[in-house]
Scaffold this motif. Structure first.
Motif, PDB file in Angstrom:
ATOM      1  N   PHE A  21      42.208  81.246  14.228  1.00 41.79           N
ATOM      2  CA  PHE A  21      41.709  82.214  15.351  1.00 41.79           C
ATOM      3  C   PHE A  21      40.344  81.393  15.823  1.00 41.79           C
ATOM      4  N   LYS A  22      40.062  81.229  17.204  1.00 44.52           N
ATOM      5  CA  LYS A  22      38.998  80.931  17.669  1.00 44.52           C
ATOM      6  C   LYS A  22      38.628  81.714  19.045  1.00 44.52           C
ATOM      7  N   PRO A  23      37.413  82.469  18.643  1.00 42.97           N
ATOM      8  CA  PRO A  23      37.165  83.490  19.882  1.00 42.97           C
ATOM      9  C   PRO A  23      36.753  82.573  21.226  1.00 42.97           C
ATOM     10  N   GLY A  77      31.651  81.646  24.376  1.00 43.21           N
ATOM     11  CA  GLY A  77      30.645  82.462  24.894  1.00 43.21           C
ATOM     12  C   GLY A  77      30.696  83.702  24.909  1.00 43.21           C
ATOM     13  N   THR A  78      31.817  84.296  24.004  1.00 42.32           N
ATOM     14  CA  THR A  78      31.927  85.802  23.565  1.00 42.32           C
ATOM     15  C   THR A  78      30.687  86.358  22.598  1.00 42.32           C
ATOM     16  N   PRO A  79      30.099  87.323  23.360  1.00 42.73           N
ATOM     17  CA  PRO A  79      29.102  87.788  22.425  1.00 42.73           C
ATOM     18  C   PRO A  79      29.600  88.271  21.073  1.00 42.73           C
ATOM     19  N   PHE A  80      28.936  88.175  19.968  1.00 39.70           N
ATOM     20  CA  PHE A  80      29.247  88.535  18.791  1.00 39.70           C
ATOM     21  C   PHE A  80      29.621  89.674  18.521  1.00 39.70           C
ATOM     22  N   VAL A 117      38.480  89.859  15.739  1.00 37.24           N
ATOM     23  CA  VAL A 117      39.402  89.034  14.751  1.00 37.24           C
ATOM     24  C   VAL A 117      40.635  89.775  14.524  1.00 37.24           C
ATOM     25  N   PRO A 118      41.606  88.901  15.069  1.00 39.58           N
ATOM     26  CA  PRO A 118      42.948  89.400  14.905  1.00 39.58           C
ATOM     27  C   PRO A 118      43.411  89.612  13.560  1.00 39.58           C
ATOM     28  N   THR A 132      45.961  94.862  13.829  1.00 37.26           N
ATOM     29  CA  THR A 132      45.327  94.807  15.124  1.00 37.26           C
ATOM     30  C   THR A 132      46.723  94.057  15.974  1.00 37.26           C
ATOM     31  N   ILE A 133      47.361  93.389  15.452  1.00 36.80           N
ATOM     32  CA  ILE A 133      48.481  92.950  15.952  1.00 36.80           C
ATOM     33  C   ILE A 133      49.705  94.138  16.250  1.00 36.80           C
ATOM     34  N   ARG A 134      49.765  94.910  15.124  1.00 38.58           N
ATOM     35  CA  ARG A 134      50.808  95.959  15.128  1.00 38.58           C
ATOM     36  C   ARG A 134      50.381  97.080  16.210  1.00 38.58           C
TER      37      ARG A 134
END
Length: 120
Positions: A97-99, A102-105, A110-111, A115-117
Motif C-alpha cells: 500500500f502506498k498512499p 501529497g495526501t495529508p496524513f 490504509v486499506p 475496509t475492502i469488505r
C-alpha cells in the motif's frame, strides 16, 4: 418469514448478478448461481451477526450449501467476478500500500480486509 430478509438477499444478488453473463456460462451457470446466492445470504442475513453468532451461521450455511472453501470462514470470502468463484477478501488488498503522493496524513486510509469488505 421476514420479507425484509428476502429483499436483502435479492438486493445483494441483483447487485452482483447484473454484472454477469449467465448465457455464456454453459454448464457452469448452476454452480455460479449457487455460489452467488450463498454469498448473498452471508452479506444480507449474516451481515449483522456478532462474532459468536457468525461461527454458528458459518457452520449452518456450510451444511446447507457446501460450496465455500474449508480453509476460512464464509465471511472471509468475496465473490470474485473475474473468476466467478470465491476469493479471499485479503487478495483484494493492495500490496504494498502506498498512499497517493501529497495526501495529508489525516486523509490517509490504509486499506484492510474490513475496509475492502465495506466498500464492496
Amino acid at each position: 418469514g421476514d420479507p425484509c430478509t428476502v429483499q436483502g438477499v435479492c438486493r445483494v444478488f441483483d447487485a452482483i448478478s447484473g454484472k454477469l453473463d449467465f448465457e455464456s456460462m454453459g454448464e457452469k451457470m448452476g454452480e455460479v448461481l449457487d455460489k452467488l446466492v450463498s454469498f448473498s445470504c452471508v452479506w444480507s442475513i449474516g451481515a449483522g451477526l456478532v462474532e459468536s453468532s457468525r461461527i454458528t451461521f458459518d457452520q449452518c450455511l456450510r451444511e446447507c450449501e457446501p460450496c465455500y472453501p474449508p480453509q476460512a470462514s464464509v465471511y472471509d470470502y468475496a465473490f470474485a467476478l473475474d473468476k466467478m468463484d470465491f476469493a479471499l477478501w485479503e487478495e483484494r488488498l493492495p500490496n504494498p500500500f502506498k498512499p497517493p503522493e501529497g495526501t495529508p496524513f489525516h486523509r490517509i486510509l490504509v486499506p484492510t480486509v474490513d475496509t475492502i469488505r465495506c466498500n464492496f
